[in-house]
Design a protein around this motif. Structure first.
Motif, PDB file in Angstrom:
ATOM      1  N   UNK A 107      28.889  35.996  33.444  1.00  0.00           N
ATOM      2  CA  UNK A 107      29.763  37.072  32.955  1.00  0.00           C
ATOM      3  C   UNK A 107      31.135  36.500  32.586  1.00  0.00           C
ATOM      4  N   UNK A 108      31.683  35.642  33.475  1.00  0.00           N
ATOM      5  CA  UNK A 108      32.965  34.999  33.166  1.00  0.00           C
ATOM      6  C   UNK A 108      32.848  34.169  31.884  1.00  0.00           C
ATOM      7  N   UNK A 109      31.748  33.466  31.763  1.00  0.00           N
ATOM      8  CA  UNK A 109      31.532  32.614  30.592  1.00  0.00           C
ATOM      9  C   UNK A 109      31.478  33.444  29.308  1.00  0.00           C
TER      10      UNK A 109
ATOM     11  N   UNK B 234      27.735  23.763  37.926  1.00  0.00           N
ATOM     12  CA  UNK B 234      27.203  22.447  38.279  1.00  0.00           C
ATOM     13  C   UNK B 234      27.112  22.309  39.798  1.00  0.00           C
ATOM     14  N   UNK B 235      28.122  22.826  40.499  1.00  0.00           N
ATOM     15  CA  UNK B 235      28.076  22.817  41.959  1.00  0.00           C
ATOM     16  C   UNK B 235      26.907  23.604  42.504  1.00  0.00           C
TER      17      UNK B 235
ATOM     18  N   UNK C 294      35.587  25.069  31.200  1.00  0.00           N
ATOM     19  CA  UNK C 294      35.199  23.885  31.961  1.00  0.00           C
ATOM     20  C   UNK C 294      35.170  24.173  33.460  1.00  0.00           C
ATOM     21  N   UNK C 295      36.122  24.983  33.923  1.00  0.00           N
ATOM     22  CA  UNK C 295      36.167  25.326  35.346  1.00  0.00           C
ATOM     23  C   UNK C 295      34.940  26.142  35.749  1.00  0.00           C
TER      24      UNK C 295
ATOM     25  N   UNK D 145      42.919  25.858  23.728  1.00  0.00           N
ATOM     26  CA  UNK D 145      42.912  24.828  24.777  1.00  0.00           C
ATOM     27  C   UNK D 145      42.844  25.469  26.165  1.00  0.00           C
ATOM     28  N   UNK D 146      43.588  26.527  26.365  1.00  0.00           N
ATOM     29  CA  UNK D 146      43.562  27.210  27.665  1.00  0.00           C
ATOM     30  C   UNK D 146      42.178  27.787  27.952  1.00  0.00           C
TER      31      UNK D 146
END
Length: 559
Positions: free
Chosen positions: A327-329, A377-378, A370-371, A363-364
């Motif tokens: 959802x964030x993505x 990935x974690x 990426x975060x 960029x932001x």
């Protein structure tokens, strides 16, 4: 994939294999089996050299490298044309005149058996490991398409190439390389063309490059001298020159390709053809990855490109956390699309302030994306500790499967397989030829040609098994195209140093050269382990260390 895609894929693969085996019938002598009877014209030599280097790693990982890091990777090849000139003037006539099967035979006459065996051993270790990575790349494709375990597809991919390598030898490989390069060129050109066609109506090729430039992906030339930077013009011209000189001059997978030329002139023309065409070819392949990056600025992109791992995550105890990340993505992707649209409007209006504002927001947003990806990935690592969490190698494949039309999907997958077959087959052949000529024949002398050809076939099978085993661990190496070149840089500089001494420093003998190579290899590995410099410079360090240490040791031994 549809039935049409599978049809295109299977027909292309069968045509290449059958053509190569049929054209190579009659390879019964060592000269035929390992050097194709030294009968091939320059264009065969040139395309074979290019196809050997252009593996599936190139067509899977290089677009992913362009997607994530931009065009700067192309600088890696800037030293190539100069290396081709040096090889044409020095290495080619010497190897042809001596009528050697492998590059390392020359070292026996110049030095002694120890130097020849050590240098051949360094090559065998490096090439065997690198070939395992080359097998893993197309195995990713099979695994993604069929949903099979990657270990099974590694075994299938490594075994398929063994068929025509064992049956036909070098002549089969060289003949199939012609078809491989034709398929590769057509497939990648169509992929790039259609990527631009799928962009919004008001965004053409030039506008796409503007967007890529504002996102930091058109970083083709970096003039800053920084030994810790992997890709700049200096590492490419100097470190790349040493790497390419060693790769094409001392790696049997390449030496074996241009020794098939029917004369010194034909071999030289083939190498020069490679020097002229390789940089434009690599530029276009990386550019396709940059265009895919631009495409995903205007369209939703996957949160993680390795779909097998995300499918597993959806069925895991971490499914809820993954859904929240999705959802964030999606929200961030929408924000990115707005920023890119604003950027496009500002570019068309030549509004500098608007361009800067849009670039800042872009960029932001990228940092936030990426975060979120790092969080996923974690989760993947928690769910599957042995998972491949670097998805650079999956970016282009996922784009092809999701967006390209049926039929072309089959062709692009065929490109990846065909490129893989060419490079893996050449590697198998070079490993077998070096093993038989530089090791076995020194132990078992006086055998017939038929005996050595038979041993070459068994050596090919043995190395095939070794490379498949290495492929099972390749998911630990990250970006494959970087991993292959880092691995080569650990050995190529030292091997090149041995040949530089052999060619140009006649006063240095075998004893000094042997121990200099051993010490220099230790220094290279230590430099890499301590991360003292970017990997391309390891080739310079290895070569110069061998020459310098050998010179000092020769003085000491002469006392």
């Amino acid at each position: 994939m549809s039935g049409l895609d599978w049809g295109v894929l299977l027909i292309t693969l069968l045509a290449v294999i059958v053509y190569g085996v049929v054209r190579s019938r009659g390879s019964r002598s060592m000269d035929d089996y390992l050097l194709a009877g030294q009968s091939l014209p320059w264009y065969h030599v040139g395309l074979s050299v290019m196809a050997t280097q252009a593996s599936a790693v190139t067509f899977l990982s290089a677009p992913g490298q362009g997607f994530t890091d931009g065009m700067r990777f192309v600088q890696f090849y800037f030293g190539l044309p100069l290396a081709m000139v040096v090889l044409s003037v020095t290495f080619v006539p010497i190897f042809h005149r001596l009528k050697v099967f492998t590059a390392y035979e020359f070292l026996q006459n110049r030095f002694d058996t120890r130097v020849r065996t050590l240098t051949a051993g360094l090559f065998l270790l490096q090439r065997g490991l690198s070939t395992g990575l080359s097998i893993y790349a197309p195995a990713i494709v099979l695994s993604t398409l069929l949903g099979w375990n990657i270990y099974v597809t590694n075994l299938i991919m490594g075994s398929i190439v063994l068929i025509y390598t064992v049956l036909g030898g070098t002549k089969a490989i060289s003949h199939t390389h012609l078809q491989q390069m034709a398929v590769v060129t057509l497939g990648m050109a169509l992929a790039g063309f259609l990527t631009v066609r799928m962009l919004p109506d008001n965004v053409g090729f030039v506008e796409a490059l503007h967007v890529a430039g504002k996102a930091g992906r058109m970083n083709l030339i970096d003039l800053q001298f920084d030994p810790n930077s992997r890709y700049n013009i200096w590492s490419g011209l100097i470190g790349g020159f040493f790497l390419q000189l060693s790769y094409f001059g001392t790696d049997q997978s390449q030496v074996g390709r241009y020794l098939t030329g029917n004369s010194i002139g034909q071999s030289r023309l083939g190498l020069l053809m490679n020097g002229l065409l390789k940089i434009p070819m690599q530029f276009l392949i990386v550019l396709v990855g940059v265009l895919v990056f631009v495409f995903y600025q205007f369209n939703p992109s996957p949160l993680f490109f390795n779909q097998q791992e995300t499918d597993r995550l959806e069925q895991s105890p971490y499914a809820r956390e993954y859904q929240l990340a999705e959802i964030k993505h999606q929200n961030l992707t929408t924000q990115r699309q707005r920023a890119v649209t604003d950027m496009q409007v500002a570019l068309q209006a030549d509004d500098q302030a608007g361009q800067e504002a849009a670039a800042t927001l872009l960029r932001e947003t990228d940092e936030s994306l990426k975060a979120v990806k790092a969080d996923v990935v974690g989760l993947i690592k928690k769910n599957n500790p042995v998972a491949d969490t670097n998805d650079v190698n999956y970016i282009f494949l996922r784009f092809v499967l999701d967006y390209l039309p049926h039929g072309l999907i089959g062709l692009i997958i065929a490109v990846i397989f065909v490129a893989s077959m060419g490079s893996i087959a050449a590697a198998y052949n070079s490993l077998a030829s070096t093993t038989v000529v530089d090791v076995y024949s020194q132990l078992i002398k006086g055998g017939s040609d038929a005996h050595y050809v038979q041993v070459s076939r068994w050596a090919t099978i043995g190395w095939g098994i070794f490379c498949v085993v290495v492929a099972q661990f390749a998911n630990q190496f990250g970006s494959l195209i970087e991993a292959v070149n880092i691995l080569g840089s650990l050995f190529y500089g030292v091997i090149l140093g041995v040949f530089v001494v052999a060619f140009y420093v006649k006063s240095i003998g075998g004893r000094a050269t042997f121990w200099a190579a051993v010490v220099a290899e230790g220094l290279v590995i230590l430099s890499w382990y301590l991360n003292l410099t970017a990997f391309l410079w390891l080739n310079v360090i290895g070569c110069l260390a061998v020459v310098g240490i050998a010179w000092v040791l020769q003085k000491l031994f002469a006392r």
